[in-house]
Write an enzyme that holds these catalytic residues in place. Structure first.
Site, PDB file in Angstrom:
ATOM      1  N   LYS A 168      45.308  36.564  41.008  1.00  0.00           N
ATOM      2  CA  LYS A 168      43.873  36.429  41.526  1.00  0.00           C
ATOM      3  C   LYS A 168      44.501  38.463  40.602  1.00  0.00           C
ATOM      4  CE  LYS A 168      41.167  38.705  43.638  1.00  0.00           C
ATOM      5  NZ  LYS A 168      40.899  40.044  42.932  1.00  0.00           N
ATOM      6  N   GLU A 171      39.030  42.289  40.512  1.00  0.00           N
ATOM      7  CA  GLU A 171      37.326  42.151  40.220  1.00  0.00           C
ATOM      8  C   GLU A 171      36.886  43.241  39.488  1.00  0.00           C
ATOM      9  OE1 GLU A 171      38.748  42.634  43.116  1.00  0.00           O
ATOM     10  OE2 GLU A 171      37.634  43.210  44.150  1.00  0.00           O
ATOM     11  N   ARG A 172      37.931  44.366  39.169  1.00  0.00           N
ATOM     12  CA  ARG A 172      36.890  45.234  38.404  1.00  0.00           C
ATOM     13  C   ARG A 172      37.419  46.076  36.741  1.00  0.00           C
ATOM     14  NH1 ARG A 172      37.674  50.545  42.677  1.00  0.00           N
ATOM     15  NH2 ARG A 172      39.636  48.976  44.020  1.00  0.00           N
ATOM     16  N   SER A 221      46.179  48.065  47.512  1.00  0.00           N
ATOM     17  CA  SER A 221      46.260  49.614  48.677  1.00  0.00           C
ATOM     18  C   SER A 221      47.272  49.442  49.715  1.00  0.00           C
ATOM     19  CB  SER A 221      45.135  49.850  48.786  1.00  0.00           C
ATOM     20  OG  SER A 221      44.538  48.775  49.580  1.00  0.00           O
ATOM     21  N   CYS A 276      49.930  54.925  41.026  1.00  0.00           N
ATOM     22  CA  CYS A 276      51.315  54.951  42.499  1.00  0.00           C
ATOM     23  C   CYS A 276      51.985  56.293  41.780  1.00  0.00           C
ATOM     24  CB  CYS A 276      51.054  53.584  42.545  1.00  0.00           C
ATOM     25  SG  CYS A 276      52.088  52.490  41.323  1.00  0.00           S
ATOM     26  N   GLU A 377      46.630  59.051  50.314  1.00  0.00           N
ATOM     27  CA  GLU A 377      46.450  58.935  48.706  1.00  0.00           C
ATOM     28  C   GLU A 377      45.022  58.659  48.169  1.00  0.00           C
ATOM     29  OE1 GLU A 377      46.230  54.755  47.571  1.00  0.00           O
ATOM     30  OE2 GLU A 377      48.232  55.676  45.721  1.00  0.00           O
TER      31      GLU A 377
END
Ligand code: NAD
Length: 476
Positions: A168, A171-172, A221, A276, A377
């Site tokens: 998966k 979605e961006r 995240s 990250c 963050e």
């Protein structure tokens, strides 16, 4: 969705736009798949598993070898698609794909990596051996910031060890990995071994709750990593969930200031801070402060904002308008809390591209540990400068962080480096290196709030994560 070797329509009623972050142009739409779509993909992966598991390991890795060649042949096309959907510069896109190819190369070593151990005569006439066997179907759920490399941290290892996968992607920016999946099919990966379901948290939750999913590899995240870890573990699944970060860069007075500041700038502004491993807080010890401040200001001034397709550009846009506004919100909060804003990227613009999600390099000083710009963050091009009296005091600042992904020290002292390595308490440690990105044959992952699970991504951990160790005791 890519299910059982074919692109299939999702049953989703809803979809989201995929927008070029530099131009604001609509590139495509991504379906928000339902639990029904997830069920279809998992069923295809379940069906493909027995034959794939039974495929000799040498044949399993042959398709990965061919995929490497195909990725190299299509490098430019993939990099361009990635720059359009993500915004990072073309060089950053090329670099990311090359790191993804390294993962595939490491997965090609599975015949050696997956071997077990044998010991004769554990008792009179009795022998014992361990063998590693695949478990079934794994879910791989990935973030937007490395749309090719991060899926490749996981699925090549899962399939090389004989499992099947439902991916998966974010979605961006799901378009580039679609090409990778097509190339994997072209390379000979059989239908059903690698499936893709597009969507958001609805598809993720369906994967987490599905009884035929044996384990979950996640990157995203920390809040999502933490809740996903609990939900998947509650139904007995294996989980490795890599979360967010807040990385410190410590610079001692004996460091090479030019090299340290250049590394800090590259670390903080590379990929427009959406990494990250991005350096976020620069802690200068003692007399290092003034020279480092000056060089970081020069580094900020030398950034060129614009479309990642322009070779002169060093910093692309942020992924979306809401994310741009979120980063701006942190800068507002930093000012309100009393930090001194010395370079402000909030009003940065690229005149030829007025609809881009622009945010310029930003630098704060007098950052205090309790401010949100020091604790959270930000995931944008924002550097916080702070000071410490000693290496111990700098390490104490690192220990205050809820995160534990990466940390770097710049020094010419071996003794200081050793002290740092011993006490840092962070999983990815850089010494005179600003972006600590372990290569595929080493484990990648953090600690504390940056990681939920035990076995990290890549390295030998990947083989342990995707296989069960079975012990055979025999007497003849
Ligand atoms: P995200 O958490 O928003 O999304 C990650 C994935 O989780 C996506 O596939 C998304 O669809 C899904 N998701 C989002 N919300 C969900 C929910 N409520 N329930 C279930 N699934 C959900 O992360 P992002 O914004 O795409 O990526 C940026 C984050 O990823 C940053 O925090 C960054 O530090 C982190 N990251 C970590 C590493 C690492 O190695 N530790 C590497 C890259 C990125």
């Amino acid at each position: 969705n890519y299910i059982a070797g074919r692109w299939t329509n999702s049953t989703a009623g809803d979809s989201l736009p995929i927008v070029d972050p530099a131009t604001g142009d609509l590139l495509d739409r991504v379906p928000l798949s339902s639990a029904v779509d997830v069920g279809t993909a998992v069923a295809a992966a379940v069906q493909a598993f027995p034959a794939w598991r039974n495929t000799p390991v040498t044949e399993r890795i042959n398709s990965l070898f061919r995929l490497r060649t195909l990725l190299e042949a299509n490098l430019d096309r993939l990099a361009e698609t990635m720059t359009r959907e993500h915004g990072k510069t073309r060089d950053e896109s090329l670099g990311e794909i090359r790191r993804g190819i390294e993962s595939i190369t490491h997965a090609c070593a599975i015949p050696t990596l997956m071997m077990g151990a044998t010991l004769e005569n554990i008792a009179a006439g009795i022998d014992c051996e361990t063998i590693r066997q695949p478990l079934g179907v794994f879910a791989v759920i990935t973030p937007y910031n490395f749309p090719v490399m991060i899926p490749l941290w996981f699925w090549p290892f899962a399939v090389a060890t004989g499992n099947t996968v439902v991916l998966k992607p974010s979605e961006r920016d799901p378009l580039t990995h679609q090409h990778v999946v097509e190339l994997a099919a072209q390379a000979g990966l059989p239908a059903g071994v690698l499936n893709v379901v597009h969507g958001n948290h609805t598809a993720v939750e369906a994967l987490l709750d599905h009884p035929d999913i044996k384990g979950v590899s996640f990157v995203g995240s920390s809040a999502v990593a933490k809740s996903l870890y609990a939900r998947a573990a509650a139904s007995g699944k294996r989980v490795q969930a890599l979360g967010g970060a807040k990385n410190h860069i410590i610079i001692l007075p004996d460091a090479d200031f030019d090299a340290s500041a250049a590394a800090a700038v590259a670390s903080a502004y590379g990929a427009t801070g959406q990494r990250c491993l991005a350096g976020s807080i620069v802690v200068s010890v003692g007399d290092a402060y003034r020279p480092i401040r000056e060089r970081i200001l020069d580094g900020a001034a030398s950034q060129k904002l614009g479309s990642g397709l322009d070779p002169a550009v060093t910093m692309g846009p942020l992924i979306s308008r809401p994310h741009r506004d979120r980063v701006a919100g942190y800068v507002d909060a930093g000012e309100k809390a009393g930090a001194t804003l010395i370079v402000d990227g909030r009003s940065a613009m690229v005149n030829a591209l007025p609809n881009g999600h622009w945010f310029g390099p930003t630098v704060f000083e007098n950052v205090q540990p309790e401010m949100s710009i020091a604790t959270d963050e930000i995931f944008g091009p924002v550097i916080g400068l702070t000071r410490a009296d000693s290496l111990d005091a700098a390490i104490a600042l690192v220990h205050r962080s809820h995160y534990g992904n990466a940390v770097s020290l710049f020094t010419r002292s071996g003794a200081a480096a050793r002290q740092f390595r011993f006490h840092a308490g962070i999983s990815m440690i850089g010494i005179n290196i600003g972006v600590v990105a372990p290569m595929a044959f080493f484990p990648f992952g953090g600690s504390r709030g940056s990681f939920y699970g035990d076995l990290k991504a890549q390295g030998k951990d990947a083989i342990e994560f995707y296989t069960d160790q079975r012990v055979v005791i025999s007497k003849w």
